[in-house]
Design a protein around this motif. Structure first.
Motif, short mmCIF file in Angstrom:
data_model
loop_
_atom_site.label_atom_id
_atom_site.label_comp_id
_atom_site.label_asym_id
_atom_site.label_seq_id
_atom_site.Cartn_x
_atom_site.Cartn_y
_atom_site.Cartn_z
N ILE A 1 -0.59 13.21 8.92
CA ILE A 1 -0.63 12.69 10.45
C ILE A 1 1.31 12.48 10.25
O ILE A 1 1.99 13.03 9.56
CB ILE A 1 -0.67 11.61 9.85
N ILE B 1 1.57 8.12 13.19
CA ILE B 1 1.22 6.75 12.36
C ILE B 1 1.98 5.50 12.95
O ILE B 1 1.07 4.56 13.01
CB ILE B 1 1.48 7.33 10.78
N LYS C 1 -0.89 2.00 14.51
CA LYS C 1 -0.84 0.81 14.29
C LYS C 1 0.09 -0.32 14.55
O LYS C 1 -0.23 -0.92 14.87
CB LYS C 1 0.58 1.09 13.20
N LEU D 1 -2.08 -0.58 6.40
CA LEU D 1 -1.19 0.38 6.31
C LEU D 1 0.32 -1.02 4.92
O LEU D 1 1.24 -0.12 4.62
CB LEU D 1 -0.57 0.93 6.86
#
Length: 138
Positions: free
Chosen positions: A51, A56, A60, A70
């Protein structure tokens, strides 16, 4: 998999070992968006999810459960890193091996001895000696 760097003499130094369901990355590279100092190599057949940093961060921002996951992973990584640094600085090779043997017995079967020795910061010969001593103590 293994994460490693190469020193000025051309020797590989293993920083981390990974098996199924482990998260292999270089957080410094991800955060700084600079090339990694490390190589990550699959040692066994491996399926990977790759990714991009952009994706990412988007996950998030848009999925709270991913952000929480995470954060938990980052916290666990920070704790493990501190323990590893402390172990390398404050314990003997024998103590590091015993702890590795206790915590990760399955790694001993899955990785070559020279990988484990490098991860522990010892020579292959020292690892062989420690393993022999371990067999005699059982």
């Amino acid at each position: 998999m293994r994460q490693f760097c190469i020193d000025e003499k051309g020797n590989e130094k293993i920083v981390q070992l990974y098996i199924e369901n482990y998260w292999a990355d270089d957080r410094a590279s991800l955060t700084s968006l600079e090339p990694s100092e490390y190589n990550i190599q699959a040692w066994e057949d491996t399926e990977m999810l790759i990714i991009s940093p952009k994706d990412i961060y988007e996950l998030k921002d848009n999925i709270p459960a991913i952000a929480q996951m995470l954060r938990v992973m980052d916290d666990r990584h920070a704790i493990a890193l501190h323990k590893r640094i402390n172990s390398m600085i404050c314990t003997t090779a024998e103590m590091r091996y015993r702890e590795f043997e206790r915590k990760y017995p399955h790694f001993l079967q899955r990785f070559p001895q020279h990988f484990i020795a490098s991860y522990l910061g010892i020579t292959k010969e020292s690892l062989s000696r420690l393993r022999r001593q371990s067999c005699f103590n059982e």
